[in-house]
Design an enzyme around this catalytic site. Structure first.
Site, PDB file in Angstrom:
ATOM      1  N   GLU A   1     -10.185  -0.871  -2.319  1.00 29.60           N
ATOM      2  CA  GLU A   1     -10.536   0.065  -3.390  1.00 29.60           C
ATOM      3  C   GLU A   1     -10.828  -0.647  -4.688  1.00 29.60           C
ATOM      4  O   GLU A   1     -10.471  -1.820  -4.878  1.00 29.60           O
ATOM      5  CB  GLU A   1      -9.426   1.100  -3.616  1.00 29.60           C
ATOM      6  CG  GLU A   1      -8.203   0.591  -4.350  1.00 29.60           C
ATOM      7  CD  GLU A   1      -7.205  -0.127  -3.494  1.00 29.60           C
ATOM      8  OE1 GLU A   1      -6.812  -1.256  -3.883  1.00 29.60           O
ATOM      9  OE2 GLU A   1      -6.803   0.402  -2.445  1.00 29.60           O
TER      10      GLU A   1
ATOM     11  N   ASP B   1      -1.009  -7.107   5.631  1.00 30.94           N
ATOM     12  CA  ASP B   1      -2.307  -6.659   5.136  1.00 30.94           C
ATOM     13  C   ASP B   1      -2.703  -7.378   3.852  1.00 30.94           C
ATOM     14  O   ASP B   1      -3.889  -7.651   3.615  1.00 30.94           O
ATOM     15  CB  ASP B   1      -2.274  -5.152   4.880  1.00 30.94           C
ATOM     16  CG  ASP B   1      -2.340  -4.349   6.175  1.00 30.94           C
ATOM     17  OD1 ASP B   1      -2.655  -4.943   7.224  1.00 30.94           O
ATOM     18  OD2 ASP B   1      -2.084  -3.130   6.134  1.00 30.94           O
TER      19      ASP B   1
ATOM     20  N   THR C   1      -6.054   4.633   3.207  1.00 34.07           N
ATOM     21  CA  THR C   1      -4.638   4.735   3.548  1.00 34.07           C
ATOM     22  C   THR C   1      -3.754   3.994   2.551  1.00 34.07           C
ATOM     23  O   THR C   1      -2.524   4.000   2.696  1.00 34.07           O
ATOM     24  CB  THR C   1      -4.378   4.160   4.953  1.00 34.07           C
ATOM     25  OG1 THR C   1      -4.794   2.785   4.974  1.00 34.07           O
ATOM     26  CG2 THR C   1      -5.129   4.941   6.006  1.00 34.07           C
ATOM     27  N   ALA C   2      -4.353   3.362   1.551  1.00 33.65           N
ATOM     28  CA  ALA C   2      -3.592   2.573   0.592  1.00 33.65           C
ATOM     29  C   ALA C   2      -3.358   3.386  -0.689  1.00 33.65           C
ATOM     30  O   ALA C   2      -2.844   4.498  -0.636  1.00 33.65           O
ATOM     31  CB  ALA C   2      -4.322   1.262   0.320  1.00 33.65           C
TER      32      ALA C   2
ATOM     33  N   ARG D   1     -11.608  13.328 -17.746  1.00 33.41           N
ATOM     34  CA  ARG D   1     -10.580  12.908 -18.700  1.00 33.41           C
ATOM     35  C   ARG D   1      -9.272  12.783 -17.942  1.00 33.41           C
ATOM     36  O   ARG D   1      -8.857  13.717 -17.260  1.00 33.41           O
ATOM     37  CB  ARG D   1     -10.428  13.923 -19.835  1.00 33.41           C
ATOM     38  CG  ARG D   1     -11.623  14.002 -20.763  1.00 33.41           C
ATOM     39  CD  ARG D   1     -11.473  15.173 -21.722  1.00 33.41           C
ATOM     40  NE  ARG D   1     -12.540  15.221 -22.703  1.00 33.41           N
ATOM     41  CZ  ARG D   1     -13.734  15.770 -22.500  1.00 33.41           C
ATOM     42  NH1 ARG D   1     -13.996  16.306 -21.308  1.00 33.41           N
ATOM     43  NH2 ARG D   1     -14.647  15.779 -23.435  1.00 33.41           N
TER      44      ARG D   1
ATOM     45  N   LYS E   1      -4.399   7.113  -0.844  1.00 36.60           N
ATOM     46  CA  LYS E   1      -3.528   8.119  -0.214  1.00 36.60           C
ATOM     47  C   LYS E   1      -2.417   8.548  -1.154  1.00 36.60           C
ATOM     48  O   LYS E   1      -2.046   9.721  -1.215  1.00 36.60           O
ATOM     49  CB  LYS E   1      -2.954   7.589   1.096  1.00 36.60           C
ATOM     50  CG  LYS E   1      -2.081   8.601   1.836  1.00 36.60           C
ATOM     51  CD  LYS E   1      -1.547   8.032   3.135  1.00 36.60           C
ATOM     52  CE  LYS E   1      -0.671   9.051   3.853  1.00 36.60           C
ATOM     53  NZ  LYS E   1       0.529   9.415   3.069  1.00 36.60           N
TER      54      LYS E   1
END
Length: 268
Positions: A123, A45, A161-162, A148, A165
């Site tokens: 992300e 990946d 899923t990375a 905060r 998660k």
């Protein structure tokens, strides 16, 4: 068909790459690393993530195919011992694809007139270096909370899923055109309160965050980090662009999840 190959530097992967190049040459494929129709990645990946950023300016014009030389990944459908079958599939290609959402990020830095625009496949994470981050969070233009904590993560469905998660975020099917906001170690006590729950954001809503005070923010877009001058505002939204995978044999998403996190067997 014009094809490009992106591979990691692992010796076994390089051997698979050499074999695939020779097969492409034998079958008269046009190998074009600059303007391909299909990008074949060999590795895992991380290799496909790297290839995406290498070709992000052409993402609407190309399709990706992933060959894994280790365990089945979320972006890799073919094993390294199946490249003969892959070449046959490429030869009979009819242009079919499956598409996944991307994340658009607009960053405003202090004393800079233009916003920097990034695109993420997995992300984007904003942190402070060594101390608590404070930021106002807006959803769809409306103030939502003052956060905060250690940081914030905004993920795509495939990125769910990375890192998302591991933060306790939800796993989201990539057919959903949404993004997810997840807190990183928020401070919640009698004085400071946040939702402390992942949020799934609709495609027509922006997430806007306005960090307070510091110049030591670290912005990470997938695997790339951008430590820079003071960030005054970041906007996140489902991108109008999508990543496209050649649909020769696309593994069912929940099968990938099951294989990656649960496995085929279980203890009684």
């Amino acid at each position: 068909m014009k094809v490009a190959i992106v591979a990691n530097n692992v010796p076994h992967t390089q051997k698979v790459k050499d074999r695939l190049i020779q097969k492409f040459i034998d079958r008269h494929f046009d190998i074009d690393q600059q303007a391909p129709d299909v990008v074949v990645t060999i590795g895992g990946d991380g290799t496909l993530l790297s290839a995406f950023h290498q070709y992000k300016d052409r993402v609407d014009k190309i399709r990706f195919v992933g060959v894994h030389t280790g365990h089945l990944g979320f972006y890799t459908d073919w094993r390294d011992d199946e490249i003969d079958d892959l070449v046959v599939s490429l030869q009979s290609d009819n242009g079919q694809s499956v598409s996944y959402p991307l994340l658009e990020v607009q960053v405003k830095y202090q004393n800079e007139a233009q916003r920097e625009v990034y695109t993420a496949l997995n992300e984007v994470v904003l942190r402070r270096s060594g101390t608590t981050m404070m930021t106002d969070v807006y959803i769809g233009g409306e103030f939502f909370e003052r956060f905060r904590g250690d940081g914030l993560c905004v993920a795509t469905p495939t990125g769910s899923t990375a890192y998302n998660k591991s933060l306790g975020g939800a796993v989201v099917h990539p057919s959903l055109n949404v993004i997810q906001l997840t807190e990183i170690s928020s401070i919640n006590n009698r004085v400071f309160r946040t939702l402390s729950s992942p949020m799934i954001i609709a495609p027509n809503d922006w997430i806007t965050i306005e960090p307070e005070g510091a110049e030591d923010f670290i912005l990470s877009v997938d695997s790339d980090s951008y430590p820079k001058s003071k960030i005054t505002e970041i906007k996140f939204k489902v991108s109008k662009k999508k990543i496209h995978f050649a649909k020769y044999r696309h593994t069912h998403f929940w099968r990938r999840v099951q294989d990656s996190f649960i496995g085929d067997g279980y203890d009684n």
